[in-house]
Write an enzyme that holds these catalytic residues in place. Sequence first.
Site, mmCIF file in Angstrom:
data_model
loop_
_atom_site.group_PDB
_atom_site.id
_atom_site.type_symbol
_atom_site.label_atom_id
_atom_site.label_comp_id
_atom_site.label_asym_id
_atom_site.label_seq_id
_atom_site.Cartn_x
_atom_site.Cartn_y
_atom_site.Cartn_z
ATOM 1 C CD GLU A 19 -2.353 -11.142 5.585
ATOM 2 O OE1 GLU A 19 -1.502 -10.958 6.461
ATOM 3 O OE2 GLU A 19 -2.091 -11.129 4.372
ATOM 4 C CD GLU A 59 -3.579 -7.249 1.992
ATOM 5 O OE1 GLU A 59 -2.361 -7.479 2.039
ATOM 6 O OE2 GLU A 59 -4.256 -7.007 2.996
#
Length: 946
Positions: free
Chosen positions: A185, A274
């Site tokens: 991220e 995810e």
Amino acid sequence: MRRLLPVLLALTLTCGTLAAPGHARTAARQVTYDRYSLMLDGERIVLQAAEFHYFRLPSPALWRDVLEKLRAGGFNAVSVYFSWAFHSPRPGAYDFTGVRDVDRLLRLAEETGLYVIARPGPYINAETTGGGLPAWVKTVPGRARSSEPGYREAYREWLDHINPILARHQVTRGGRVILYNAENEYQVNTDAAYMQDLQDRARAAGIDVPITTNDCCDAGSWSSTWATGPGAVQIPGVDDYPQSFACATPGVWGPWGEGLTERLREDVPVFAAEYQAGAIDSGNAGYDRCRELTGPAYMKFFYKNNLIQTGATVLSYYMGYGGTNWGWLAQPNDVYTSYDYGAAVTEARQLTPKYDEFKRQGSFLQAVAPLAETDPLAARPAADNPALTTAARANPDTGTQFVLVRHADRAAATTDDATLDWAAPDGRYRVPVRVQGRDAHVLVAGYDLGGQRLAVSTSEIMTHAAIGGRDVAVLYGTADSPGATVLRYAAEPRVTVLAGRVRSAYAGGDLRLDYTHEGLARVLVTGGGRRPLLLLLGTDEEAAAFWRAGTDAVPVLVRGTKLVRAASVSGDAVRLTADTAAGEVEVFAPPQARRLRAGGEEVAVSRTASGSLLGVTRAPAPVRLPALTGWRRHAENPEARPGFDDSRWTAADRTTTVSPHKPRTLPVLYADDYGFHHGDVWYRGHFTATGQETSVDLNAVTGLRGGYLVWLNGRYLGSAAGGVEADSGDQATPPNPDPGPGHFAVPAGVLRPGTDNVLAVLVENMGHNDDWIADDLRFKQPRGLVAAEVGGAPIAWRIQGAAGTDPVRGGLNNGGLYGERAGWHLPSHPDRAWPAADPAATPLAPGVTWYRTSFRLDLPARQDVPVGLRFGGTPSPDHRVLIFVNGWNLGQYGGDIGPQTEFVLPAGVLRERGANTIALAVTAERPLPGGPGPLELFAYGNVRTG
Ligand code: GAL
């Protein structure tokens, strides 16, 4: 060229290495991809991964258990973060042995047959200390997660260690690593040179599988906006957590959106890097509520919706098994000891209804190949009830259709029926569907099911296999809902309903079966120009009792048992590696099979009308766990006494720090700057008092849930809560120069004017902040004292934390309590001279008191009995307990720590047949009438196991 190189590598490189004997390595295979899916040697696969953190399970033998459970639950891959902090206690020091043996983990993945999405960071987030960055990185110059010197040398050191291990386990070398994920991220405060260097170093180390990255929050990314510049990856993916982490309100639906994984690029498959499969319990609601928040209803609605709306074929669910923040693994601001996460497999390795739903969905994805290549289908079946809506995809080569049926209003809780008018590849059909509340169905039409032709079905396909010259298929639907299945035949086949109520009719090549999903119906179809078909039509619950095992060549279908890890057929015997309790077991295997071994035992079987073998497995031997008695206790904290010899402690005398947070008073007292990174730290400050000092003013940053205790010349002054952040770096929250203040009045008669006075401070540091926004400010928050004043006197400080690194348990196991430095937590510590004392019933003085006891376990061999430690009574906010089992720090208990009262003691750390020692280090912040407890051992489950 720089961008082309990775693609060329992935397309052309295959380095065949010889398999190590005994390992299930396969031939080297190339990994390629297109807009639809990944491919192995040109063959499409749908990747269904579950996240697993080996570092949260300090027992490598249990890694196999978890991996086998995931495999049996319909997953064909695991996604694994590799935590740099877990392997490196200091610069240059790396440990890949014992509970850190990731080579073993990757071999287990090979043996289990799971692909691996390798995620070595260097930054991983994951609610773990420092987000995976070792605490020593806080003391090197250069912004973390950038290409700045200092950090650059540090992360390269990690990659130089981890990359070669991952490289030798890639599918391109006969292993199982199929994707390599760079960073995590990484979307704000980015540095393209860093992102590119991570990939260049991976390539240089021989990583030749596609490189991915996981984006969050629809920000600009290495995928879309920066798809072509330095730092861009081959396959970008997206993280989605549509249910948020509000475990206290599990009924709220999708507060963080629709959860549709975006297509980021046209040339790569849609990658759900995810996808939410549990939650952090940041509100202390307890993980059962998190499991409810992300339970089967959510899974059906959101996962199936995502599958059909976006066509994602690379799916990774976070978490499959969460595990334990043992030692100082937790990132304290988000989590406590348990990282159960409300996952499908609990922290104690038990299977849940979420596991059943994964098994239904995952088995479908593995069994129905056309799903790996689909385009949206505009002409979707219409429902004659506006409460329901449909969406559809179709495989461009086979024409197979996949139709989603759900409520139009995603919050609807009603039960609605409709007839679908379905223009399927084999004809136009009108078939009944029902949607109950947040249920959702993925229905299939135009599918070559083994040797059969499935025209259409309103039951969902769980799995099917060609067994003994016939097809055996498991289809399912919500209990009491109507189902219709249409199969094509050249001539009218013979239909025998072996169980249940199923109506059949044949016309124009269509065999139509109509039924209600109730129990398990069985229909045998023979003749009609095809090989025989055994159709098993069940409810969701009945379907969940099935396990697909065996090999591709000799598949075996099992109904019953607690878990089927593997199945094989040799001669007339079927052998199941299974977990069993008292109950039925039914095996669908080739007809020559007449005998059954399950869970290591011969099971008497008879042949059923379905052609299967049916038997009954025995209950496991009952287990009695010993009572925890014979406690002994010993108080410690001699460090608080004025005469304690601290001359060999480290002088805390620095006047500068690389931390972006500068101290208000000097010297710098940050524990990390003196090499003490985890757990409790002691300070002793010497000063010459004038006698006029009226207060001691301190400030500490510990992370959430931390605190500190203060003594002056041996007199206890009290405690204070540690601060969380001096400066979050978040514009909305102004810097707080006083994050963890403690103001203590000096009692009369305590000072000794004109001579040496001693301030003793015990600071409970709770692990390190993460670095989610890559700005260094959160991550480089100090730990320990950050300011200290007693009047105006200069103070000469010494500091003491953990005494070295435990060579087996590692650097995150211990802090610097006296008892830890002296080995009181270790099983070998001689405690016979300690007086007997019941923890719950003996008063506690402020400071640290240890309790120890030993017990023997004699659990039955070949049974799996996960054991826990339970604290009765109400946790006090005024004490905190470190729990050591055989020297391993398995968690923290206390009213300020979190809602947890039960702690998993993993087998391996716990000797299941032998002597065990529990040591509790109890820190009391004020005099207390009693300590923690009563304490007892309990079992989370009991099965015979293969
Ligand atoms: C994601 C992150 C993971 C984990 C998760 C929440 O944003 O990539 O590492 O922190 O959130 O559990």
